[in-house]
Design a protein around this motif. Structure first.
Motif, short mmCIF file in Angstrom:
data_model
loop_
_atom_site.label_atom_id
_atom_site.label_comp_id
_atom_site.label_asym_id
_atom_site.label_seq_id
_atom_site.Cartn_x
_atom_site.Cartn_y
_atom_site.Cartn_z
N MET A 187 22.53 30.22 0.66
CA MET A 187 21.40 31.20 0.40
C MET A 187 20.16 30.46 0.58
SD MET A 187 20.73 33.95 -2.48
CE MET A 187 20.69 32.64 -3.72
N TYR A 188 19.07 30.69 1.65
CA TYR A 188 17.83 29.99 1.85
C TYR A 188 16.87 30.55 0.70
CZ TYR A 188 19.53 28.71 6.44
OH TYR A 188 20.24 28.13 7.28
N TYR A 189 16.00 29.56 0.26
CA TYR A 189 15.24 29.95 -0.79
C TYR A 189 13.76 30.13 -0.07
CZ TYR A 189 17.79 29.73 -4.95
OH TYR A 189 18.67 29.88 -6.26
N CYS A 190 13.29 29.03 0.52
CA CYS A 190 11.98 29.18 1.22
C CYS A 190 11.78 27.70 1.99
CB CYS A 190 10.80 29.10 0.20
SG CYS A 190 10.81 27.96 -0.93
N TRP A 191 10.91 27.54 2.86
CA TRP A 191 10.47 26.33 3.52
C TRP A 191 9.34 25.85 3.34
CZ3 TRP A 191 6.65 25.60 7.00
CH2 TRP A 191 5.99 26.84 7.43
N THR A 192 9.37 24.53 3.53
CA THR A 192 7.94 23.52 3.25
C THR A 192 7.79 22.60 4.49
OG1 THR A 192 6.32 23.10 2.01
CG2 THR A 192 8.45 22.11 1.67
N TYR A 193 6.82 21.96 4.65
CA TYR A 193 6.53 20.88 5.46
C TYR A 193 7.23 19.52 4.97
CZ TYR A 193 3.38 23.78 7.96
OH TYR A 193 2.93 24.73 8.43
N GLY A 194 7.64 18.51 5.70
CA GLY A 194 8.36 17.32 5.05
C GLY A 194 8.22 16.46 6.19
N ASP A 195 9.14 15.30 5.98
CA ASP A 195 9.27 14.12 7.12
C ASP A 195 9.83 14.82 8.32
OD1 ASP A 195 8.63 12.45 5.11
OD2 ASP A 195 10.59 11.63 5.00
N GLY B 192 12.50 24.77 -5.02
CA GLY B 192 11.61 25.64 -4.19
C GLY B 192 11.90 27.12 -4.81
N PRO B 193 10.86 28.17 -4.68
CA PRO B 193 11.05 29.23 -5.35
C PRO B 193 11.86 30.16 -4.21
CG PRO B 193 8.85 29.35 -4.38
CD PRO B 193 9.64 27.75 -4.31
N LEU B 194 12.65 31.17 -4.93
CA LEU B 194 13.29 32.06 -4.16
C LEU B 194 12.41 33.22 -3.32
CD1 LEU B 194 15.91 33.29 -2.96
CD2 LEU B 194 16.24 34.62 -5.18
N LYS B 195 12.04 32.94 -2.32
CA LYS B 195 11.38 33.96 -1.40
C LYS B 195 11.86 34.70 -0.31
CE LYS B 195 6.94 32.17 -2.79
NZ LYS B 195 5.30 31.91 -2.27
N ASP B 196 12.92 33.99 0.13
CA ASP B 196 13.81 34.63 1.18
C ASP B 196 14.25 35.59 0.80
OD1 ASP B 196 15.05 34.73 3.80
OD2 ASP B 196 14.85 32.69 4.01
N ASP B 197 15.09 36.56 1.77
CA ASP B 197 15.96 37.71 1.50
C ASP B 197 17.08 37.71 0.77
OD1 ASP B 197 17.49 36.79 3.22
OD2 ASP B 197 16.99 38.26 5.01
N GLY B 198 17.78 36.47 0.34
CA GLY B 198 18.98 36.22 -0.34
C GLY B 198 20.26 36.72 0.37
N ALA B 199 20.01 36.65 1.72
CA ALA B 199 21.27 36.69 2.58
C ALA B 199 22.02 35.49 2.45
CB ALA B 199 20.66 37.13 3.95
N ASN B 200 23.53 35.81 2.58
CA ASN B 200 24.49 34.52 2.90
C ASN B 200 24.37 34.20 4.20
OD1 ASN B 200 24.79 34.73 0.08
ND2 ASN B 200 26.85 35.78 0.26
N ILE B 201 24.34 32.85 4.52
CA ILE B 201 24.48 32.26 5.80
C ILE B 201 25.35 31.20 5.75
CG2 ILE B 201 23.09 30.95 7.51
CD1 ILE B 201 20.56 32.52 5.85
N ASP B 202 26.27 31.19 6.60
CA ASP B 202 27.34 30.29 6.91
C ASP B 202 26.97 29.03 7.82
OD1 ASP B 202 29.18 31.72 5.42
OD2 ASP B 202 29.86 32.71 7.25
#
Length: 123
Positions: free
Chosen positions: A81-89, A41-51
């Motif tokens: 670090m979240y990049y982006c989301w999509t649909y899936g199972d 997935g491409p890096l589209k989120d804000d690049g924040a660190n999440i625990d």
């Protein structure tokens, strides 16, 4: 503040419906695109660190399906670090980086803080 995917889609729909009365508009659901095994997935989120919360763990897969191989995991307060989301199972999935061990993969959003990424991958 992070929002849910449904709220984001509703905001888009409201913006689409605010068109001049003379136009005829057909609103369709976005195509339910998923990430096949091996897709990044491409890096589209804000690049924040999440625990990751303590005591919670999740497999990271090579695509947005439980049928795709496990590439790693996030658990017990790993930093992501979240990049982006999509649909899936069974719903939506987020492509992310586990900063602690530098592994990347897809995790089902219901297992993640803030229900995963806010940014749609676009495929």
């Amino acid at each position: 503040m992070r929002t849910t995917h449904r709220a984001k889609l509703a905001a888009i729909a409201v913006g689409v419906l605010a068109v001049p009365a003379g136009l005829i508009l057909t609103v369709a659901e976005p195509a339910a695109a998923s990430a096949p095994c091996g897709k990044t997935g491409p890096l589209k989120d804000d690049g924040a660190n999440i625990d990751m919360p303590s005591g919670v763990s999740a497999n990271m897969r090579s695509g947005s399906s439980t049928g795709c191989g496990v590439k790693g995991w996030v658990d017990n307060r790993d930093t992501m670090m979240y990049y982006c989301w999509t649909y899936g199972d069974g719903g939506t999935w987020t492509y992310l980086l586990n900063i602690d061990d530098q592994s990347v993969g897809w995790v089902k959003d219901s297992l993640l803080p803030f229900n995963g990424s806010d940014s749609y991958c676009g495929f």
